[in-house]
Design a protein around this motif. Structure first.
Motif, PDB file in Angstrom:
ATOM      1  N   ILE A   1       0.751  -1.459   0.134  1.00 37.76           N
ATOM      2  CA  ILE A   1      -0.283   0.314   0.242  1.00 37.76           C
ATOM      3  C   ILE A   1       0.661   1.530   0.067  1.00 37.76           C
ATOM      4  N   THR A   2       2.087   1.437   1.184  1.00 36.73           N
ATOM      5  CA  THR A   2       2.640   2.613   1.170  1.00 36.73           C
ATOM      6  C   THR A   2       3.882   2.393  -0.782  1.00 36.73           C
ATOM      7  N   ALA A   3       3.992   1.708  -0.846  1.00 41.35           N
ATOM      8  CA  ALA A   3       4.954   2.042  -2.359  1.00 41.35           C
ATOM      9  C   ALA A   3       4.895   3.158  -3.082  1.00 41.35           C
ATOM     10  N   PRO A   4       5.069   3.335  -3.116  1.00 39.01           N
ATOM     11  CA  PRO A   4       5.122   5.397  -4.192  1.00 39.01           C
ATOM     12  C   PRO A   4       4.110   4.806  -5.475  1.00 39.01           C
TER      13      PRO A   4
ATOM     14  N   ILE B   1       0.946   4.800  -4.188  1.00 39.48           N
ATOM     15  CA  ILE B   1       0.100   5.027  -3.038  1.00 39.48           C
ATOM     16  C   ILE B   1      -1.484   5.747  -4.225  1.00 39.48           C
ATOM     17  N   ARG B   2      -0.808   6.663  -5.223  1.00 33.78           N
ATOM     18  CA  ARG B   2      -1.694   7.251  -5.824  1.00 33.78           C
ATOM     19  C   ARG B   2      -3.195   6.533  -6.620  1.00 33.78           C
ATOM     20  N   GLN B   3      -2.887   4.606  -6.731  1.00 37.64           N
ATOM     21  CA  GLN B   3      -4.501   4.758  -6.628  1.00 37.64           C
ATOM     22  C   GLN B   3      -5.092   3.838  -5.837  1.00 37.64           C
ATOM     23  N   VAL B   4      -4.701   4.125  -4.273  1.00 37.64           N
ATOM     24  CA  VAL B   4      -4.913   4.037  -2.806  1.00 37.64           C
ATOM     25  C   VAL B   4      -5.957   4.865  -2.806  1.00 37.64           C
ATOM     26  N   LEU B   5      -4.848   6.250  -3.027  1.00 40.87           N
ATOM     27  CA  LEU B   5      -5.694   7.234  -2.811  1.00 40.87           C
ATOM     28  C   LEU B   5      -7.051   7.932  -4.398  1.00 40.87           C
ATOM     29  N   MET B   6      -7.034   7.572  -4.606  1.00 39.08           N
ATOM     30  CA  MET B   6      -7.352   7.454  -6.076  1.00 39.08           C
ATOM     31  C   MET B   6      -9.301   6.867  -5.353  1.00 39.08           C
ATOM     32  N   ASP B   7      -8.743   5.539  -5.023  1.00 37.82           N
ATOM     33  CA  ASP B   7      -9.672   4.722  -4.881  1.00 37.82           C
ATOM     34  C   ASP B   7     -10.962   5.052  -3.851  1.00 37.82           C
ATOM     35  N   GLU B   8      -9.783   6.289  -2.990  1.00 38.46           N
ATOM     36  CA  GLU B   8     -10.709   6.721  -2.059  1.00 38.46           C
ATOM     37  C   GLU B   8     -11.553   7.757  -2.387  1.00 38.46           C
ATOM     38  N   LEU B   9     -10.859   8.202  -3.470  1.00 36.90           N
ATOM     39  CA  LEU B   9     -11.107   9.196  -3.556  1.00 36.90           C
ATOM     40  C   LEU B   9     -12.383   9.710  -4.266  1.00 36.90           C
ATOM     41  N   ARG B  10     -13.111   7.810  -4.763  1.00 40.03           N
ATOM     42  CA  ARG B  10     -13.565   7.548  -5.704  1.00 40.03           C
ATOM     43  C   ARG B  10     -15.013   7.331  -4.826  1.00 40.03           C
TER      44      ARG B  10
ATOM     45  N   VAL C   1     -15.896   8.083  -2.373  1.00 42.65           N
ATOM     46  CA  VAL C   1     -15.991   9.395  -1.675  1.00 42.65           C
ATOM     47  C   VAL C   1     -17.093  10.114  -3.176  1.00 42.65           C
ATOM     48  N   ALA C   2     -16.700  10.147  -4.036  1.00 44.25           N
ATOM     49  CA  ALA C   2     -17.325  10.796  -5.068  1.00 44.25           C
ATOM     50  C   ALA C   2     -19.241  10.192  -5.004  1.00 44.25           C
ATOM     51  N   GLU C   3     -18.981   8.798  -4.470  1.00 46.65           N
ATOM     52  CA  GLU C   3     -19.833   8.267  -4.714  1.00 46.65           C
ATOM     53  C   GLU C   3     -20.764   7.637  -4.181  1.00 46.65           C
ATOM     54  N   GLY C   4     -20.365   8.493  -3.048  1.00 51.81           N
ATOM     55  CA  GLY C   4     -21.280   9.191  -1.690  1.00 51.81           C
ATOM     56  C   GLY C   4     -20.912   7.930  -0.683  1.00 51.81           C
ATOM     57  N   SER C   5     -19.972   7.537  -0.266  1.00 52.25           N
ATOM     58  CA  SER C   5     -19.469   6.649   0.751  1.00 52.25           C
ATOM     59  C   SER C   5     -18.764   7.121   1.783  1.00 52.25           C
ATOM     60  N   GLU C   6     -18.863   7.055   2.561  1.00 54.10           N
ATOM     61  CA  GLU C   6     -18.048   7.510   4.114  1.00 54.10           C
ATOM     62  C   GLU C   6     -16.684   7.579   3.394  1.00 54.10           C
TER      63      GLU C   6
ATOM     64  N   LYS D   1     -10.044  16.600   5.362  1.00 53.35           N
ATOM     65  CA  LYS D   1      -8.905  17.758   5.845  1.00 53.35           C
ATOM     66  C   LYS D   1      -7.669  16.859   5.004  1.00 53.35           C
ATOM     67  N   ASP D   2      -7.595  15.921   5.799  1.00 50.67           N
ATOM     68  CA  ASP D   2      -6.269  15.331   5.301  1.00 50.67           C
ATOM     69  C   ASP D   2      -6.259  14.526   3.931  1.00 50.67           C
ATOM     70  N   LEU D   3      -7.503  14.426   2.944  1.00 51.15           N
ATOM     71  CA  LEU D   3      -7.299  13.699   1.737  1.00 51.15           C
ATOM     72  C   LEU D   3      -7.758  15.138   0.879  1.00 51.15           C
TER      73      LEU D   3
END
Length: 153
Positions: A67-70, A73-82, A84-89, A95-97
């Protein structure tokens, strides 16, 4: 013949373990999800997960490294953004995001406009010594590209 069957079963179990490990580490599947998908119990997966005899690391440690391999990291964070964009918690503070998203942009393959401008300028000066007429054509396209790039930033 019996020895060959035992070897085949051991190999199949080893292959299954490798598949489960990869799915656990790289996709985040849980022991329960793995046991529901493959012919192996949660208890066996738990044993495999905590076994360090193969390479000195548990599956959880390998997952953290993955997960922390450079590159990941981008993929993990983009999945998190997705999510949120889909309405999930979000499992990350908003702020950290935002801060993390700025970090993602830092990992981007894109070169900033100022760097591109500097390279084009150096190239155009060199090109004008080589072929002044061709250099003018390059300058025109370099200008168009810089405008395009600036609008995208």
């Amino acid at each position: 013949m019996a020895a060959q069957q035992i070897q085949t079963k051991k190999r199949a179990k080893s292959d299954l373990r490798e598949i489960c490990e990869r799915l656990f580490v790289e996709t985040g599947l849980s022991a329960k999800a793995l046991s529901n998908t493959y012919p192996v119990t949660e208890q066996t997966i738990s044993k495999w997960r905590n076994d360090t005899s193969r390479d000195g690391k548990t599956w959880d440690e390998k997952r953290q490294e993955f997960i922390t391999a450079p590159a990941n990291i981008r993929q993990v964070l983009m999945d998190e953004l997705r999510k949120v964009a889909e309405g999930s918690e979000s499992s990350i503070n908003v702020k950290d995001l935002a801060t993390i998203y700025k970090v993602i942009e830092g990992f981007s393959d894109k070169v900033n406009t100022q760097v591109v401008y500097s390279v084009f300028k150096e190239f155009d000066n060199w090109m004008s010594d080589q072929d002044p007429e061709l250099a003018l054509q390059f300058v025109h396209f370099h200008k168009l590209f810089l405008i395009y790039k600036a609008e995208r930033e």
